[in-house]
Design an enzyme around this catalytic site. Sequence first.
Site, PDB file in Angstrom:
ATOM      1  N   GLY A  94      59.746  20.943  17.952  1.00 34.05           N
ATOM      2  CA  GLY A  94      59.887  22.108  18.818  1.00 34.05           C
ATOM      3  C   GLY A  94      60.264  21.666  20.223  1.00 34.05           C
ATOM      4  O   GLY A  94      60.777  20.567  20.441  1.00 34.05           O
ATOM      5  N   ARG A  95      59.952  22.514  21.203  1.00 29.52           N
ATOM      6  CA  ARG A  95      60.234  22.150  22.595  1.00 29.52           C
ATOM      7  C   ARG A  95      59.094  21.396  23.245  1.00 29.52           C
ATOM      8  O   ARG A  95      59.289  20.717  24.261  1.00 29.52           O
ATOM      9  CB  ARG A  95      60.580  23.393  23.410  1.00 29.52           C
ATOM     10  CG  ARG A  95      62.001  23.875  23.181  1.00 29.52           C
ATOM     11  CD  ARG A  95      62.477  24.802  24.271  1.00 29.52           C
ATOM     12  NE  ARG A  95      61.752  26.059  24.290  1.00 29.52           N
ATOM     13  CZ  ARG A  95      61.010  26.483  25.297  1.00 29.52           C
ATOM     14  NH1 ARG A  95      60.839  25.738  26.367  1.00 29.52           N
ATOM     15  NH2 ARG A  95      60.402  27.662  25.242  1.00 29.52           N
ATOM     16  N   GLU A  98      59.326  17.669  24.594  1.00 36.67           N
ATOM     17  CA  GLU A  98      60.083  17.346  25.804  1.00 36.67           C
ATOM     18  C   GLU A  98      59.158  17.044  26.978  1.00 36.67           C
ATOM     19  O   GLU A  98      59.433  16.154  27.789  1.00 36.67           O
ATOM     20  CB  GLU A  98      61.005  18.518  26.162  1.00 36.67           C
ATOM     21  CG  GLU A  98      62.075  18.806  25.122  1.00 36.67           C
ATOM     22  CD  GLU A  98      62.879  20.045  25.475  1.00 36.67           C
ATOM     23  OE1 GLU A  98      62.753  20.535  26.622  1.00 36.67           O
ATOM     24  OE2 GLU A  98      63.629  20.529  24.608  1.00 36.67           O
ATOM     25  N   CYS A 124      61.282  16.169  13.544  1.00 37.03           N
ATOM     26  CA  CYS A 124      62.230  16.912  14.372  1.00 37.03           C
ATOM     27  C   CYS A 124      62.334  16.317  15.786  1.00 37.03           C
ATOM     28  O   CYS A 124      62.783  15.201  15.965  1.00 37.03           O
ATOM     29  CB  CYS A 124      61.834  18.385  14.398  1.00 37.03           C
ATOM     30  SG  CYS A 124      63.137  19.498  14.965  1.00 37.03           S
ATOM     31  N   HIS A 125      61.904  17.055  16.804  1.00 40.95           N
ATOM     32  CA  HIS A 125      61.934  16.568  18.180  1.00 40.95           C
ATOM     33  C   HIS A 125      60.702  15.732  18.535  1.00 40.95           C
ATOM     34  O   HIS A 125      60.628  15.181  19.641  1.00 40.95           O
ATOM     35  CB  HIS A 125      62.028  17.743  19.166  1.00 40.95           C
ATOM     36  CG  HIS A 125      63.372  18.389  19.221  1.00 40.95           C
ATOM     37  ND1 HIS A 125      63.856  19.191  18.207  1.00 40.95           N
ATOM     38  CD2 HIS A 125      64.348  18.356  20.169  1.00 40.95           C
ATOM     39  CE1 HIS A 125      65.060  19.638  18.533  1.00 40.95           C
ATOM     40  NE2 HIS A 125      65.390  19.144  19.715  1.00 40.95           N
ATOM     41  N   TYR A 144      65.863  15.110  14.259  1.00 39.86           N
ATOM     42  CA  TYR A 144      66.862  16.138  14.516  1.00 39.86           C
ATOM     43  C   TYR A 144      68.008  15.455  15.270  1.00 39.86           C
ATOM     44  O   TYR A 144      67.763  14.680  16.205  1.00 39.86           O
ATOM     45  CB  TYR A 144      66.251  17.264  15.349  1.00 39.86           C
ATOM     46  CG  TYR A 144      67.196  18.413  15.582  1.00 39.86           C
ATOM     47  CD1 TYR A 144      67.562  19.256  14.536  1.00 39.86           C
ATOM     48  CD2 TYR A 144      67.719  18.650  16.847  1.00 39.86           C
ATOM     49  CE1 TYR A 144      68.443  20.308  14.742  1.00 39.86           C
ATOM     50  CE2 TYR A 144      68.595  19.703  17.064  1.00 39.86           C
ATOM     51  CZ  TYR A 144      68.963  20.524  16.005  1.00 39.86           C
ATOM     52  OH  TYR A 144      69.826  21.565  16.219  1.00 39.86           O
TER      53      TYR A 144
END
Length: 352
Positions: A94-95, A98, A124-125, A144
């Site tokens: 997800g975000r 970050e 993923c992230h 990802y």
Amino acid sequence: MATATKSGKSVVLLCGDYVEDYEVMVPFQALLAYGVSVAAVCPGKKAGEVCRTAVHYLAGHQTYSESRGHNFSLNASFDEIDHTKFDGLVIPGGRAPEYLAMNASVLDLVRNFVNSGKPVASICHGQLILAAAGVVGGRKCTAYPAVGPSLIAAGASWVEPVTMAACVADGNIIMGLPMTGIPSSSGSCESTERHHNRVKQKDPISLWDFMEDYEVTVPFQSLQALGCHVDAVCPKKKAGDSCPTAIHDFEGDQTYSEKPGHDFTLTANFEGIDASSYDALVIPGGRAPEYLALDGKVIAIVKNFMESSKPVASICHGQQILAAAGVLKGKKCTAYPAVKLNVVLAGNMVRT
């Protein structure tokens, strides 16, 4: 702190606001089902607080779209986590990664797990955090695709994913792509010592538009991770078609709120389904059961499974279908409270 479970194993699930919805809930519930205790934590938050999740899906655009997901409840406090008391770490995407990748305490926690040789599963992230922690040098990695440059810059040996369900394991680190890669990640992670027997069962999941998002994907991917073949079917739709799902959440109102969820891709055709060729049936909830309960073919399939004494798992509003099929009489049941009327009228003993 998360309570002990029958396996005696425990893992940390690293969360943050706008973590991808599936990527936090599927491993959380699947690990609990396997008998593993899960401590869901987020820096700066305590047990009982929530992380808002994000729904990411590919809808024909050059990148994924994002909408609001569920409010995911944390069950442990980040500051109280001691890696020596846990058997593994799970990092959703997800975000959230970050900014989690800029948190020194998070990076220390990741390094401690990796250096201890305990399994670390990232999807993923989430691999952004592994890159920031400096633990991917010389390792084969995937993620990802947009995360690839960060992993390469961190010294990883990038493995180009062939499909979005790709998974790579190198040492004690297991990496997958988006939510579709969760079953593959689970399947390659024998070192997590889940202590379950892989079974070659074949199970259908009966769907319709606006099934509850979690109640479709958690059983679908968890059963796949166990080695089961799962056919997701919907009346009037074919393999490759999709069902939009609904996110139901409790946000202070007298009833649940509803938001759009992911689009769930069907894997088989409903027409021609032969109940005798399957070992079990799963019925998710949401708004869909109101309509599935009106479909004669669905009712016939449910009756066939029940008469064959095969396992039938139903959740939340799914019991509306069981009630309509007339298979609950004399059985002890529970359901989402608003479904109690359906259950009682079906002549059932109710457990609330």
